[in-house]
Design an enzyme around this catalytic site. Structure first.
Site, PDB file in Angstrom:
ATOM      1  CB  SER A 252       3.610  -2.216  -0.476  1.00 13.27           C
ATOM      2  OG  SER A 252       3.729  -0.885  -0.923  1.00 13.27           O
ATOM      3  CE  LYS A 253      -0.734  -5.294  -6.730  1.00 10.63           C
ATOM      4  NZ  LYS A 253      -2.083  -5.706  -6.853  1.00 10.63           N
ATOM      5  NE  ARG A 254      -0.938   1.541  -1.383  1.00 10.13           N
ATOM      6  CZ  ARG A 254      -0.569   1.275  -0.136  1.00 10.13           C
ATOM      7  NH1 ARG A 254       0.131   2.136   0.555  1.00 10.13           N
ATOM      8  NH2 ARG A 254      -0.899   0.123   0.433  1.00 10.13           N
TER       9      ARG A 254
END
Ligand code: GLU
Length: 477
Positions: A252-254
Site C-alpha cells: 500500500s502507498k501509505r
C-alpha cells in the site's frame, strides 16, 4: 466464485496478427510497482507474440486524476523500456476522449432493454435492503419503465444464470449471476462509470487480451456481460496476483515503498528493476532468476504465472540490483554513475576508485557517500564510528606509530598494508582491528572501499594530514 486452473485456455493470435494487449493505468498518483509489473507482462507478450501494446490512460475520474501523474507514468514506463520508440507500442490514448462512445453504448443498451433507469436514492436502496434482509440493490426499477431524468441512474439488467470467466492465470472462475446486482452504467449526473468506459474502450481499441491486476477480477463477470450485451467477443482474461509486503499484506502507498519513480531516484538500474518485477509471480527456467530481457520474452507465458500473492522483497531487489551493477563493465559503471556524483569531483581519481566501489554498492545512490572522502578536504566524521574506533586505549599509540611508519613507507597499497600490519602486531592486533582508527581518521566512517587502495589514491601528504588531525582529537591516548 469457483476457480479451476486446469481448464484455462492459452493466448491465441488473431487473424490480423498478434494479440492486441493494453495497459490502462489511472493517473491518480505515483506509478505503483504493481502497475509496472502488469505493464511488463503485457509488454513481454506483445514482443513474444508479435502483438501490440496499447497504452490507455484512464483519466475519467476528474476528482482524483491529475495531468502530472500522467506525465509521471509515461516517464516511468519509458525508464523501464516501454515507450513510443518501440514499434509494438501504440498510444497513449485517453479515456476522456472517448466519452461520447461510452454514452452511445449506454444508450444502445437502454434502447434494447438491456439497461433501465432507476430513481432510488442510496438511502432508499439501503432501507429496502434493511427491510428485506438482502444486501445491495434489489432490482426495484426493472419494470417501472422510467426514462432518463435528473438523478436517474442507468442500470444494467443482469441476466439470470452463471457467468464463466476463463482466466489464463486463475483458470475457470464461475460467478452466480444472482450474487451480482443490477449495476450502474451511467450515474445520476450523466457520467458513465469506469466499468462501462473500460469495456467500451477495450472494444473500440480492438483489445483481445486483458492482462491486469487481480483486484479487477470481481469486475470481470460484469464486464464480460457487457461485452456480450454489446455483441462483442469477450477478450482473453488474465488476472495477475497481488504484490504483498513482508507481513503478507497487500502493498500500500501509505505503508510501503511502492512508487517506481522512487526506485529510479534511489539508483536502481532499470534492467534490474525489470528483471525483478518479472519474477514476481513467474520464474524463468534454469537455476538463476537473473536473466536478460530477450530470454524473458522467449520464456514468459501467462500459464506459468502463479495465482498466489507475490512477495515484493526489497532486500531481494537490492541484491538483484547489486548483481546487475557488478555485471556492468567498469566503463559502463562509470558512465551510469554520472548524475550520481558531484560534477566537480576529480574524474581521473573517480576512474581509479570505480572498480573498487562497483563491487561494494547495491545502488548507484550509495556510490558518492562511499568515496566522498577522497574528493573533499574535510570529510564529515560519523560520531558513532569515531567513538568505536578511537575508544580503545591502543588507538592513540597505534595512530602515532602508523603516522611514523607512513612518513617513510613506499606509497603503494601493499606497502601501506604491510606497514600497518606490523604496527598492529606490536599491539597484538589483527589487521581488521588495527585498520579501524586509520580508516575513521582519513574517511570519517567505518565502512568504505578498500582502505589501502584508498590511501594510495589519497596520497601521502593528505593521508598524514588527516591522521595527525585525528590523532590530536583523540583524548584517550
Ligand atoms: N484503470 C484501471 C486501474 O488503474 C485498470 C483497469 C483495467 O486494467 O482493466 O486499476
Amino acid at each position: 466464485m469457483a476457480s479451476d486452473p486446469d481448464t484455462a485456455s492459452t493466448v491465441t493470435t488473431t487473424a490480423t496478427g498478434g494479440p492486441r494487449l493494453r495497459f490502462a493505468p489511472s493517473p491518480t498518483g505515483s506509478f505503483h510497482v504493481g502497475g509496472a509489473r502488469t505493464a511488463l507482462y503485457n509488454w513481454a507478450l506483445a514482443h513474444s507474440m508479435g502483438g501490440t501494446f496499447v497504452l490507455r490512460i484512464e483519466d475519467t475520474d476528474e476528482v482524483r486524476n491529475h495531468p502530472q501523474w500522467t506525465a509521471g507514468i509515461i516517464d516511468a514506463l519509458a525508464w523501464i523500456g516501454i515507450g513510443a520508440d518501440d514499434p509494438v507500442f501504440e498510444g497513449p490514448y485517453f479515456q476522456s476522449e472517448n466519452a461520447q462512445a461510452h454514452l452511445d453504448a449506454a444508450a444502445d443498451l437502454y434502447a434494447r432493454g438491456l439497461a433501465y433507469y432507476c430513481d432510488l436514492t442510496t438511502e432508499q436502496i439501503q432501507a429496502r435492503a434493511a427491510d428485506s434482509g438482502r444486501p445491495g440493490y434489489d432490482g426495484y426499477s426493472r419494470d417501472r419503465g422510467l426514462g432518463p431524468g435528473p438523478g436517474h441512474v442507468l442500470r444494467f439488467r443482469v441476466p439470470d444464470g452463471t457467468t464463466v470467466v476463463e482466466d489464463l492465470v486463475r483458470g475457470r472462475v464461475e460467478f452466480d449471476n444472482a450474487t451480482i446486482e443490477d449495476f450502474v452504467l451511467v450515474r445520476g449526473n450523466g457520467t458513465p462509470v469506469f466499468l462501462l468506459a473500460n469495456v467500451v474502450d477495450d472494444l473500440s481499441m480492438r483489445i483481445d487480451h486483458v492482462i491486469r491486476a487481480e483486484e479487477h477480477l470481481p469486475n470481470t463477470p460484469k464486464q464480460q456481460m457487457l461485452f456480450e450485451a454489446l455483441g462483442a467477443p469477450v477478450p482473453v482474461w488474465a488476472h495477475v496476483p497481488v504484490l504483498v509486503n513482508e507481513q503478507r499484506k497487500k502493498l500500500s502507498k501509505r505503508r510501503d515503498k511502492v512508487a517506481l519513480e522512487q526506485y529510479r531516484d534511489e539508483g536502481y538500474l532499470p534492467e534490474a528493476m525489470v528483471n525483478y518485477l518479472m519474477t514476481l509471480g513467474w520464474a524463468p527456467s534454469g537455476d538463476t532468476e537473473i536473466v536478460a530481457w530477450d530470454r524473458i520474452v522467449d520464456e514468459f507465458r501467462l500459464q506459468d504465472v502463479t495465482h498466489s500473492p507475490a512477495f515484493f522483497d526489497i532486500r531481494k531487489l537490492e541484491a538483484f540490483n547489486g548483481d546487475y551493477i557488478r555485471m556492468l563493465s567498469v566503463d559502463e559503471f562509470i558512465d551510469r554513475c554520472r548524475g550520481w556524483i558531484p560534477g566537480d569531483w576529480d574524474a581521473e581519481r573517480f576512474v581509479v576508485m570505480a572498480p573498487l566501489v562497483q563491487t561494494r554498492v547495491a545502488t548507484l545512490a550509495e556510490v558518492a557517500p562511499m568515496v566522498e572522502f577522497l574528493f573533499v578536504d574535510d570529510p564529515v566524521r560519523d560520531e558513532r564510528s569515531w567513538t568505536k574506533a578511537m575508544g580503545p586505549e591502543w588507538a592513540a599509540p597505534l595512530l602515532d606509530e602508523s603516522i611514523a611508519a607512513y612518513e617513510t613507507a613506499e606509497w603503494t597499497a601493499d606497502a601501506l598494508k604491510g606497514a600497518l600490519e606490523a604496527v598492529g602486531e606490536t599491539h597484538g592486533l589483527k589487521l581488521g582491528k588495527a585498520q579501524a582508527p586509520v580508516r575513521v581518521a582519513v574517511s570519517g566512517r567505518s565502512v568504505g572501499p578498500p582502505l589501502f587502495e584508498s590511501l594510495e589514491v589519497l596520497g601521502r601528504d593528505e593521508t598524514l594530514r588527516r591522521m595527525r588531525g585525528a590523532r590530536a582529537d583523540v583524548t584517550t591516548g
